[in-house]
Scaffold this active site. Structure first.
Site, short mmCIF file in Angstrom:
data_model
loop_
_atom_site.label_atom_id
_atom_site.label_comp_id
_atom_site.label_asym_id
_atom_site.label_seq_id
_atom_site.Cartn_x
_atom_site.Cartn_y
_atom_site.Cartn_z
N ASP A 179 8.05 -8.90 20.67
CA ASP A 179 7.11 -9.22 19.59
C ASP A 179 7.74 -9.08 18.21
O ASP A 179 7.19 -9.56 17.22
CB ASP A 179 5.88 -8.30 19.66
CG ASP A 179 4.98 -8.62 20.85
OD1 ASP A 179 4.98 -9.79 21.27
OD2 ASP A 179 4.30 -7.71 21.33
N GLU B 72 -0.18 2.72 -21.87
CA GLU B 72 0.89 3.45 -21.18
C GLU B 72 0.43 4.04 -19.86
O GLU B 72 1.23 4.44 -19.03
CB GLU B 72 1.48 4.56 -22.09
CG GLU B 72 0.60 5.78 -22.28
CD GLU B 72 -0.54 5.54 -23.26
OE1 GLU B 72 -1.44 6.38 -23.31
OE2 GLU B 72 -0.54 4.52 -23.97
N ASP C 104 3.28 -5.28 20.31
CA ASP C 104 3.66 -3.95 20.79
C ASP C 104 5.02 -3.92 21.49
O ASP C 104 5.62 -2.88 21.62
CB ASP C 104 2.58 -3.37 21.73
CG ASP C 104 2.24 -4.31 22.88
OD1 ASP C 104 2.98 -5.30 23.07
OD2 ASP C 104 1.24 -4.06 23.57
N ASP D 253 -3.63 -9.24 19.73
CA ASP D 253 -3.54 -9.12 21.19
C ASP D 253 -4.92 -8.73 21.71
O ASP D 253 -5.69 -8.08 21.00
CB ASP D 253 -2.53 -8.03 21.58
CG ASP D 253 -1.09 -8.45 21.30
OD1 ASP D 253 -0.78 -9.62 21.56
OD2 ASP D 253 -0.32 -7.62 20.81
N VAL E 182 0.05 3.65 -30.52
CA VAL E 182 -0.14 4.65 -29.46
C VAL E 182 -1.43 4.39 -28.70
O VAL E 182 -1.49 4.43 -27.47
CB VAL E 182 -0.15 6.09 -30.05
CG1 VAL E 182 -0.54 7.09 -28.98
CG2 VAL E 182 1.21 6.42 -30.62
N ALA E 183 -2.51 4.11 -29.45
CA ALA E 183 -3.82 3.89 -28.83
C ALA E 183 -3.88 2.56 -28.09
O ALA E 183 -4.51 2.45 -27.04
CB ALA E 183 -4.91 3.93 -29.91
#
Length: 902
Positions: free
Chosen positions: A646, A287, A642, A329, A282-283
């Site tokens: 493009d 997790e 834009d 640009d 667990v330690a």
């Protein structure tokens, strides 16, 4: 108000049914009432999991399943307290996971709203830009190339309008629209040329439409699900961490199995050994890794939003930290996007214009002599052409905003500069439109580099043309001089070309203006028929000054090992002048034009792209070749864009960056990241945040692994040398609670290190746990192990009390792990250099953990539960002394690490 056959009605009839006005639109009050009646203009999103479902999902993780199994076994063997603690840890992790997932979902919903398409509508007789979700039936919507159609529309105007309806009908060729057509009877969806449908894309021309259906009542709402803007996929790094977690989990189980077997061989009672092995698992199992990773990414995204960058796809966060080239640009990104016309060349003379930004106030000068623009025929004609051959509008705003001075442009800033210049001469677009309304047009496109509009004039017609000087001059046969039309001679061409070069060398963006008288109005104006034998009128030069923050950002880029590259459609001379002012280039050998690029083979471009910092006079088509060449040189490329054209380059780049203000919906949809303010500095800020996020992920992994490995080594080594087990099962579980959650999370929100933007970009293939980190984990784990075993042996010999010795070991381990969290805040800088208390989350988390540690030592009933004993001040001093050993070793190792990296 519902009527499925809008295509059978005249546009005026549709407007009557919808109780709206085709030129004034709805009033704000009516729009609000209809919004309440019809709801928001959005498709119903897939329903997300409930909080309970999210809670259950937390228990599907492999590592969590191991913990659940451990708690069940603990109950069966009678260790109820241990089982309760394990269940407490699992539930605590689940609650934290749910809280973070809920928070992350809310954050992504907020981002989604920010990135959602907008619509240009006419309301209260003015053109307004509103979120598309606020559209209601009866709204009048303006469409232009690059827009998504925001709702189902009955078109009322169409000028060369073509719409890609493949998303709706599967038709691969854009459909030509005609607002004048009226159908009778049933017509298939794909043939309704007088309608436009939500979710389709305007590819050419412009139009105006009446909203007839919104949201789930639209055609796409009936047959399709909403396009998901945000991808719900694990990033490569998340996948790596998930895999790492599984490997560590399995390795921990194997080691715990070995420890369990060793214990049995030493005749340690089965139950005690089993619980120790389970508690150690667990330690030791990290997790918390997936949860903390999610938290760090979500918080990083929120920080990026504050710095004007919206990340649409999580993988972009990781890629940002590896970026080696930023292709940007020029207009609006490296510059301020407040184009101002400052110089005109007409009738053989230069004319200067004064004024600031978009304010329609200024004066005209020839040399130093002020002139009346209306007394100069050529100047007045040039300004009129600029104002009428134009899709932008100048409007006053009620509240002054920074850099706008009470005025703003709706539309393209370059066109806006022409509108403002005309307004300075008293030529207002609204008045000119009444005298010479636009009848037809040939919209601008990046291949022709021209735009033409056709108007009535003196009983006949006239075509007004604006565009690139070289293109327009090549299509001119006449020139307007001294109030007369004359043949365009070679001397005129040379004079104009010289004037153009002089203006461009001053970093001015130059447009040419011309006209052509027409005897009749063409039904379908074609470029080849209209844009020839033009009467050349003059040139107008505009300046878009560099952003001060872009100049600084370029310096930061170079320090960070990132090569900034400017891409512009402007002339070479203009590009060079701006690039030098930005600090991008030192000499002109670093510049390549579109024409030169076309003449290069892919192999030649591959070599050339290694040194080019400025690409001038390029079209969107060139961007794809530029991205390919730079990427093939082994670079990680961020590319801005834009327009509709493009999109391929944005998709091809490692990170596609769309403009939030000037970007089309298509560009935003394709991109990985959207710049809210269209600012180059925001890209650099996003790269910095990407590096910070990756750095913080490394820090908490470094911390968790060094601590977890130390815990395994402490138990394993103690058994190997014949010592009693230094830590009880419940103590191991409590260590897990105190050190795995809050301190690790605090590392995930650590502020940037001073040199984060002075390091070279990270290689994408570089493992997160690199060779250097592996050595540091080994060193730290060994020092923590030696420190805890050392204090355990010391306590055993001095007190001859196993419970007391275990309390020493337990307290020293937690204390050293909390200090380890502080030293993990930087891999190279001392914690004292970055500031002991600069991470308030770390301070708060460590204080809470320390408080809980002291509680189980000094509160009697907790001492009974956790098998601890009281420690006096002298004993606590010993604990602190041993706990400082790993911390000191870590800080000293940083000195050698800095020398190694230097």
């Amino acid at each position: 108000m519902e009527n499925k056959n809008w295509y059978t009605l005249q546009s005026t009839e549709a407007a009557e049914i919808l109780k709206t006005h085709l030129s004034k639109g709805l009033s704000s009050e009516v729009a609000q009432q209809r919004l309440k009646e019809y709801g928001y203009n959005e498709l119903e999103a897939k329903k997300g999991p409930t909080l309970f479902e999210m809670f259950l999902n937390q228990f599907k993780d492999f590592l969590v399943l191991i913990l659940i199994a451990a708690s069940i076994v603990s109950i069966f063997v009678g260790e109820v307290i241990d089982s309760v603690v394990i269940i407490f840890i699992v539930i605590l992790n689940a609650i934290l996971g749910v809280a973070q997932e809920y928070k992350a979902n809310k954050a992504l919903e907020a981002l989604k709203k920010m990135a959602a398409p907008e619509a240009k509508v006419i309301r209260d007789s003015t053109v307004q830009v509103i979120p598309a979700r606020e559209l209601v039936p009866g709204d009048v919507v303006l469409l232009e190339a690059g827009n998504y159609v925001p709702a189902d529309l009955r078109l009322v105007e169409s000028v060369n309008l073509k719409i890609d309806e493949s998303a709706l009908t599967g038709e691969s060729v854009p459909v030509e629209k005609n607002a004048e057509v009226v159908f009778s009877g049933e017509v298939p969806l794909g043939d309704r040329t007088n309608c436009a449908f939500m979710g389709t894309v305007v590819t050419y021309g412009r139009g105006k439409g009446l909203v007839v259906s919104t949201g789930m009542r639209t055609e796409i709402g009936l047959i399709a699900k909403m396009l998901e803007t945000y991808q719900e996929e694990l990033t490569p790094l998340q996948k790596k961490l998930e895999q790492t977690g599984k490997v560590l989990g399995i390795a921990s189980l194997v080691i715990c199995g070995v420890v369990f077997t060793m214990g049995l061989l030493r005749d340690i009672p089965f139950l005690e050994m089993f619980m120790t092995a389970i508690s150690l698992a667990v330690a030791a199992i990290p997790e918390g890794l997936p949860a903390i990773m999610t938290i760090v990414l979500a918080l990083g995204l929120q920080r990026m939003v504050k710095r004007n960058a919206i990340i649409k796809k999580l993988h972009a966060v990781e890629t940002l930290g590896s970026t080696t080239v930023i292709c940007s640009d020029k207009t609006g990104t490296l510059t301020q996007n407040q184009m101002t016309a400052t110089k005109i060349f007409t009738d053989g003379q230069f004319i200067s214009i004064t004024g600031e930004g978009y304010k329609p106030f200024g004066e005209f000068y020839i040399n130093d002599t002020k002139i009346d623009p209306k007394s100069n025929q050529s100047l007045e004609l040039l300004l009129k052409i600029g104002a009428l051959c134009n899709d932008s509008k100048l409007e006053e705003i009620s509240q002054e905003q920074e850099n706008q001075k009470g005025w703003r442009i709706i539309g393209d800033p370059t066109e806006g500069a022409l509108v403002v210049a005309a307004a300075k001469a008293g030529l207002l677009v609204e008045e000119l439109d009444k005298k010479e309304p636009r009848l037809k047009e040939i919209p601008f496109d990046s291949d022709r580099k021209l735009m033409t509009t056709i108007h009535p004039s003196n009983g006949k017609y006239v075509a007004y043309v604006k565009g690139a000087p070289d293109v327009l001059l090549s299509r001119s046969a006449y020139i307007f001089k001294a109030g007369k039309v004359m043949p365009l001679g070679q001397e005129d061409i040379e004079t104009i070309a010289s004037a153009n070069k002089e203006m461009a060398s001053q970093a001015l963006r130059v447009l040419a203006l011309a006209y052509r008288p027409l005897d009749s109005l063409p039904d379908e104006p074609k470029s080849d028929d209209i844009e020839k034998e033009l009467v050349f009128v003059g040139l107008i030069g505009m300046i878009d000054p560099p952003r001060p923050e872009a100049i600084e950002a370029i310096k930061v880029c170079k320090q960070a090992g990132i090569r900034p590259v400017m891409i512009t459609g402007d002339h070479r001379d203009t590009a060079v002048a701006i690039a030098k002012e930005l600090g991008l280039i030192d000499n002109e050998s670093e510049v390549l034009t579109g024409a030169e690029l076309d003449s290069l083979t892919d192999e030649e471009l591959l070599q050339k792209s290694k040194e080019v910092a400025v690409y001038a006079r390029v079209s969107p088509v060139h961007k794809l070749r530029i991205v390919d060449a730079i990427r093939n040189n082994g670079h990680i490329v961020a590319m801005t864009g834009d327009g509709v054209n493009d999109a391929p380059a944005l998709k091809k780049a490692d990170i596609g960056v769309a403009m939030g203000i000037t970007g089309t919906d298509v560009a935003k949809e394709t991109a990985d990241m959207i710049l809210v303010d269209d600012n180059f500095a925001s890209i650099v800020a996003a790269v910095e945040e990407g590096r910070v996020i990756y750095s913080n992920i490394r820090k908490f992994i470094f911390f968790l692994l060094s601590c977890n490995i130390a815990e395994i080594l402490i138990i394993f080594l103690s058994m190997l040398i014949g010592l009693p087990i230094p830590l009880k099962p419940i103590q191991l579980l409590w260590i897990n609670v105190l050190t795995d959650a809050l301190p690790a999370l605090a590392l995930g929100v650590e502020k940037k290190e001073p040199d984060i933007m002075q390091r070279p970009p990270r290689k994408p293939e570089e493992p997160i746990i690199d060779r250097l980190m592996r050595w540091q984990i080994v060193i730290q784990s060994i020092f923590m192990t030696l420190s805890v075993i050392g204090v355990f042996i010391f306590a055993l010999k001095t007190t001859a009390n196993l419970e007391k010795a275990r309390t020493f070991a337990f307290t020293t381990l937690i204390f050293s792990e909390l200090l380890r969290a502080y030293s993990s805040r930087s891999e190279t800088y001392s914690v004292f250099q970055i500031g002991l208390f600069t991470n308030r989350f770390m301070v708060l988390g460590s204080l809470i953990s320390l408080g809980l540690l002291l509680a189980v030592i000094y509160i009697p009933f907790l001492r009974t539960i956790f098998d601890t004993t009281y420690l006096n001040f002298t004993e606590m001093d010993i604990v602190i002394l041993f706990g400082l050993i790993p911390f000191t070793a870590a800080e000293i190792s940083k000195i050698f690490l800095r020398k190694t990296k230097a």
